[in-house]
Design a protein around this motif. Structure first.
Motif, short mmCIF file in Angstrom:
data_model
loop_
_atom_site.label_atom_id
_atom_site.label_comp_id
_atom_site.label_asym_id
_atom_site.label_seq_id
_atom_site.Cartn_x
_atom_site.Cartn_y
_atom_site.Cartn_z
N GLY A 258 -17.49 56.16 43.01
CA GLY A 258 -18.50 56.64 43.94
C GLY A 258 -19.92 56.31 43.56
N PHE A 259 -20.13 55.71 42.39
CA PHE A 259 -21.46 55.33 41.95
C PHE A 259 -21.47 53.85 41.55
CE2 PHE A 259 -21.26 59.85 41.31
CZ PHE A 259 -22.53 60.31 41.62
N ILE A 260 -22.63 53.22 41.65
CA ILE A 260 -22.79 51.84 41.20
C ILE A 260 -23.90 51.79 40.15
CG2 ILE A 260 -23.41 49.49 41.86
CD1 ILE A 260 -22.30 50.02 44.62
N ASN A 261 -23.54 51.42 38.94
CA ASN A 261 -24.51 51.20 37.87
C ASN A 261 -24.77 49.71 37.73
OD1 ASN A 261 -24.89 53.90 37.18
ND2 ASN A 261 -23.10 53.90 35.81
N GLU A 262 -25.91 49.33 37.20
CA GLU A 262 -26.22 47.91 37.06
C GLU A 262 -26.67 47.59 35.64
OE1 GLU A 262 -30.79 47.09 38.28
OE2 GLU A 262 -29.40 47.31 39.96
N ALA A 263 -26.52 46.33 35.28
CA ALA A 263 -26.98 45.82 33.99
C ALA A 263 -27.28 44.34 34.16
CB ALA A 263 -25.92 46.04 32.92
N TRP A 264 -27.99 43.78 33.17
CA TRP A 264 -28.37 42.37 33.24
C TRP A 264 -28.10 41.69 31.91
CZ3 TRP A 264 -30.57 40.47 37.81
CH2 TRP A 264 -30.96 41.45 38.74
N THR A 265 -27.83 40.39 31.96
CA THR A 265 -27.73 39.60 30.74
C THR A 265 -27.98 38.14 31.05
OG1 THR A 265 -26.41 39.29 28.72
CG2 THR A 265 -25.27 38.99 30.81
N LYS A 266 -28.20 37.36 30.02
CA LYS A 266 -28.33 35.91 30.14
C LYS A 266 -27.58 35.29 28.97
CE LYS A 266 -31.67 32.13 30.64
NZ LYS A 266 -33.12 31.77 30.68
N ILE A 267 -26.52 34.56 29.28
CA ILE A 267 -25.67 33.98 28.25
C ILE A 267 -26.21 32.59 27.89
CG2 ILE A 267 -23.29 33.42 27.62
CD1 ILE A 267 -22.41 35.20 29.99
N GLU A 268 -26.44 32.39 26.62
CA GLU A 268 -27.05 31.14 26.18
C GLU A 268 -26.04 30.04 25.86
OE1 GLU A 268 -30.11 30.65 26.44
OE2 GLU A 268 -30.91 32.69 26.65
N ARG A 269 -24.85 30.42 25.37
CA ARG A 269 -23.89 29.41 24.91
C ARG A 269 -22.53 29.59 25.61
NH1 ARG A 269 -26.21 31.19 20.21
NH2 ARG A 269 -24.39 32.48 19.74
N PRO A 270 -21.89 28.49 25.99
CA PRO A 270 -20.54 28.59 26.56
C PRO A 270 -19.56 29.14 25.52
CG PRO A 270 -21.49 26.43 26.98
CD PRO A 270 -22.38 27.10 25.97
N GLY A 271 -18.51 29.76 26.01
CA GLY A 271 -17.49 30.28 25.11
C GLY A 271 -16.80 31.50 25.67
N ILE A 272 -15.90 32.06 24.89
CA ILE A 272 -15.17 33.26 25.28
C ILE A 272 -15.78 34.46 24.58
CG2 ILE A 272 -12.94 34.44 25.29
CD1 ILE A 272 -13.01 32.03 27.11
N TYR A 273 -16.17 35.46 25.36
CA TYR A 273 -16.76 36.69 24.83
C TYR A 273 -15.83 37.85 25.17
CZ TYR A 273 -20.97 33.82 24.45
OH TYR A 273 -21.86 32.82 24.14
N ARG A 274 -15.65 38.75 24.21
CA ARG A 274 -14.68 39.82 24.41
C ARG A 274 -15.30 41.20 24.28
NH1 ARG A 274 -9.63 37.59 24.48
NH2 ARG A 274 -9.48 35.47 23.65
N GLY A 275 -14.71 42.14 25.03
CA GLY A 275 -15.13 43.53 24.96
C GLY A 275 -13.96 44.42 25.31
N GLN A 276 -14.25 45.65 25.69
CA GLN A 276 -13.18 46.58 26.05
C GLN A 276 -13.77 47.75 26.82
OE1 GLN A 276 -12.27 47.54 21.85
NE2 GLN A 276 -12.49 49.69 22.47
#
Length: 235
Positions: free
Chosen positions: A40-58
């Motif tokens: 029911g809510f929309i949060n926002e964030a921003w980023t700028k990725i400098e290098r190609p590759g696989i990035y992981r999170g959870q």
């Protein structure tokens, strides 16, 4: 996430984060981004990725029984590679759209339905449809999946989920063919054998109108029709 998130490098990217069921938290340490995903809510964030590759999170929120199975994978590509990927995805979306125009029969729907069910539904309702009552009800022999007048409710719960339960909505997670196929599979697998099928065209119409309209182009397989007739005769 069912698939990696593909993004271009060298461009500012805006994330819009929400959830369809419970509170999650989208977290990729390399991007310094962590935002709660709240229904029911929309949060926002921003980023700028400098290098190609696989990035992981959870998921960084204790969201439920599948919390440990919610990896986040971001595939960062050069602008050129991103455009190639985007073009391929657009072609795939057009192909899926055309599925609603195909002729569907029971055999085709059951084959796709089995694959979709085992990928999406079996973790809760079990491969054989027995479920794990009382949290995850059985689909094998259930009134909703064996009675003819349960079809509308069956479509509705798969599409829209069930409030107050662990059943989530799949209307925006699966395409029309997958939705039609998994409903058909659940109504005809494990001895349910209703002979009823749902086509992608019916699902598309349901999304537009909220009504489940007949599709005269549907062609049930002869063996399923016969099984349904034998079952009705024995009642």
């Amino acid at each position: 996430m069912d698939e990696p998130l593909v993004l271009p490098v060298g461009q500012k990217v805006r994330f819009l984060v929400t959830a369809a069921d419970v509170i999650h938290s989208w977290w990729v340490p390399a991007f310094a981004v962590k935002r709660d995903a709240i229904p029911g809510f929309i949060n926002e964030a921003w980023t700028k990725i400098e290098r190609p590759g696989i990035y992981r999170g959870q998921c960084a929120e204790l969201c439920g029984k599948d919390h440990g199975f919610m990896p986040i994978v971001v595939d960062a590509r050069t602008p050129e590679d991103f455009e190639v990927w985007l073009s391929e995805k657009k072609q795939e979306a057009e192909r899926i759209k055309k599925l609603t125009e195909e002729d569907w029969d029971m055999d085709k729907l059951m084959k796709l339905g089995k694959t979709t069910y085992e990928k999406i539904c079996a973790a809760c309702h079990q491969v054989g449809g027995e479920g794990m009552p009382p949290v995850f009800p059985a689909l094998k022999g259930a009134d909703m999946t064996v009675k003819a007048d349960g079809l509308k409710d069956h479509v509705d719960i798969v599409m829209n989920g069930k409030k107050g339960s662990a059943m989530q909505a799949f209307a925006n997670q699966l395409n029309e063919a997958e939705l039609a196929a998994v409903i058909t599979y659940e109504r005809n697998a494990w001895g349910n054998n209703t002979g009823q099928l749902v086509t992608p065209k019916q699902i598309l119409d349901y999304k537009k109108t909220g009504e489940l309209k007949p599709d005269d182009s549907a062609k049930p397989a002869a063996n399923q029709q016969q099984a349904a007739l034998e079952k009705q005769a024995s009642l």
